[in-house]
Design a protein around this motif. Structure first.
Motif, PDB file in Angstrom:
ATOM      1  N   SER A 226       0.851  -1.184   0.000  1.00 13.94           N
ATOM      2  CA  SER A 226       0.000   0.000   0.000  1.00 13.94           C
ATOM      3  C   SER A 226       0.888   1.236   0.000  1.00 13.94           C
ATOM      4  CB  SER A 226      -0.917   0.009   1.226  1.00 13.94           C
ATOM      5  OG  SER A 226      -1.829   1.087   1.166  1.00 13.94           O
ATOM      6  N   GLY A 227       0.600   2.172  -0.909  1.00 15.78           N
ATOM      7  CA  GLY A 227       1.420   3.362  -1.021  1.00 15.78           C
ATOM      8  C   GLY A 227       0.859   4.543  -0.251  1.00 15.78           C
ATOM      9  N   PHE A 228       1.522   5.673  -0.402  1.00 11.97           N
ATOM     10  CA  PHE A 228       1.154   6.910   0.262  1.00 11.97           C
ATOM     11  C   PHE A 228       0.019   7.589  -0.511  1.00 11.97           C
ATOM     12  CE2 PHE A 228       1.577  11.475   0.962  1.00 11.97           C
ATOM     13  CZ  PHE A 228       1.782  11.565   2.334  1.00 11.97           C
ATOM     14  N   GLY A 229      -0.983   8.119   0.206  1.00 12.62           N
ATOM     15  CA  GLY A 229      -2.039   8.870  -0.459  1.00 12.62           C
ATOM     16  C   GLY A 229      -3.425   8.351  -0.149  1.00 12.62           C
ATOM     17  N   PRO A 230      -4.433   8.740  -0.947  1.00  9.79           N
ATOM     18  CA  PRO A 230      -5.819   8.329  -0.690  1.00  9.79           C
ATOM     19  C   PRO A 230      -5.975   6.810  -0.690  1.00  9.79           C
ATOM     20  CG  PRO A 230      -5.727  10.084  -2.316  1.00  9.79           C
ATOM     21  CD  PRO A 230      -4.321   9.639  -2.107  1.00  9.79           C
ATOM     22  N   ARG A 231      -6.709   6.311   0.295  1.00 11.84           N
ATOM     23  CA  ARG A 231      -6.968   4.876   0.387  1.00 11.84           C
ATOM     24  C   ARG A 231      -8.222   4.643   1.217  1.00 11.84           C
ATOM     25  NH1 ARG A 231      -3.200   0.700   3.749  1.00 11.84           N
ATOM     26  NH2 ARG A 231      -4.243   1.865   5.417  1.00 11.84           N
ATOM     27  N   TRP A 232      -9.163   3.939   0.651  1.00  9.49           N
ATOM     28  CA  TRP A 232     -10.392   3.546   1.355  1.00  9.49           C
ATOM     29  C   TRP A 232     -11.090   4.757   1.969  1.00  9.49           C
ATOM     30  CZ3 TRP A 232      -7.203  -0.485   4.530  1.00  9.49           C
ATOM     31  CH2 TRP A 232      -6.718  -1.467   3.653  1.00  9.49           C
ATOM     32  N   GLY A 233     -11.100   5.872   1.265  1.00  7.32           N
ATOM     33  CA  GLY A 233     -11.792   7.048   1.743  1.00  7.32           C
ATOM     34  C   GLY A 233     -11.024   7.864   2.755  1.00  7.32           C
TER      35      GLY A 233
END
Length: 344
Positions: A226-233
């Motif tokens: 999983s990277g940096f930034g928007p994820r799952w809201g």
């Protein structure tokens, strides 16, 4: 005659003063000897220090008080702290999960001190039953510690199978008791493995960090899940490396450890589980989260690659991984770690 008596009194007084002076000098030398030689006498245990959370360490004095009460040598303190870490991480009232040994029922202990005193009392009875000579007999010590989880019956079972602890012996007892009780499982047959992971033998190991970036990749064979930034809201403020449990984690840069504990709600580290924050003294901090084991402590100066913990899934985690953050502030300012780890 008066002159003679006066001389006798004076002589007796001088002799008394001389004797008092000798006593004072002897006491001073005794005190100095205890101070100079005390360092060896205060660390007689062959056990390494317990690498446990601050939540557990806050009860160290209570453990020592209970150990004195029940005649348990201070040599056993590291293993008792490690057991507390495994039982509760220092959280809740029954920190040693000792209610059943006291009353046969769960939830009957209402304070951490009561739990520790009962846990140490039970531990003392197991030492006596196993005729454990001291922590240097590690095979027998492990029988005692496993018995804390299984119950004292494991001591007799071990005695009838050679007297020494083995993982196979623990598994066999667990399966036998589960069948006897009609349960799906009985106790934790891996209790020794789980406790001993907190007994760190070295904090100077190298995790094999790599990379050509300003910050080194903290795990070997890194797989970014999983990277940096928007994820799952929400906004994911770091990079996740999917890794097997117990994979060593190395410091990405040299620095000073400023937090090393279980991230409790309200601490600023809630949800991170066992985590470590390192100040690199160059305007950056790194956070390593969800560890199974912390292998450093606050105030320690660490070198790049030095092992500071092991991968786990503690806190708000859906599986074993390392969550890594690079920050420009101690409690915030997260930036994308990728360019620092993998320069183009």
């Amino acid at each position: 005659m008066r002159s003679l008596k006066w001389k006798l009194y004076l002589g007796a007084a001088l002799v008394g003063m001389f004797i008092c002076l000798l006593v004072v000098i002897f006491q001073i030398f005794t005190l100095l000897a205890s101070v100079v030689g005390g360092s060896e006498e205060t660390t007689p245990s062959n056990l390494p220090p317990a690498m446990v959370s601050e939540a557990v360490l806050q009860y160290q004095d209570v453990f020592l008080e209970a150990m004195k009460e029940y005649g348990v040598s201070e040599e056993y303190l590291p293993v008792l702290l490690a057991m507390c870490m495994q039982e509760s991480g220092g959280q809740g009232n029954d920190v040693m999960q000792s209610s059943e040994s006291k009353s046969g029922q769960i939830g009957t202990i209402t304070t951490p001190k009561e739990s520790i005193f009962q846990g140490v009392k039970y531990f003392a009875s197991l030492i006596e039953s196993a005729e454990l000579s001291g922590p240097s007999d590690e095979d027998r010590l492990k029988v005692v510690v496993q018995s804390y989880n299984f119950g004292g019956g494991f001591i007799g079972y071990a005695d009838s199978h050679g007297g020494k602890y083995t993982p196979a012996l623990a598994l066999g007892f667990s399966q036998m008791m589960a069948m006897k009780m009609g349960w799906n499982k009985y106790g934790d047959p891996l209790y020794i493995e789980h406790v001993w992971r907190y007994l760190q033998t070295s904090t100077d190991g190298d995790a094999g960090v790599s990379g050509a970036g300003e910050f080194k990749i903290p795990v070997i064979n890194p797989v970014i899940t999983s990277g940096f930034g928007p994820r799952w809201g929400t906004n994911h403020r770091g990079i996740d490396f999917g890794q097997p449990i117990s994979t060593p984690i190395g410091a990405s840069q040299a620095g000073t450890v400023e937090f090393a504990s279980f991230g409790q709600s309200g601490s600023g580290f809630g949800g991170f589980g066992n985590c470590v924050l390192v100040n690199h003294h160059n305007g950056y901090w790194t956070l390593y989260a969800h560890m199974s084991v912390i292998k450093t402590s606050v105030g320690q100066n660490v070198k790049v690659g030095q092992i500071i913990g092991e991968v786990g899934s503690t806190g708000d985690s859906t599986g074993p991984h390392l969550h890594l953050e690079i920050r420009t502030e101690k409690m915030g300012g997260q930036v994308d770690p990728y360019p620092f780890l993998y320069p183009s």
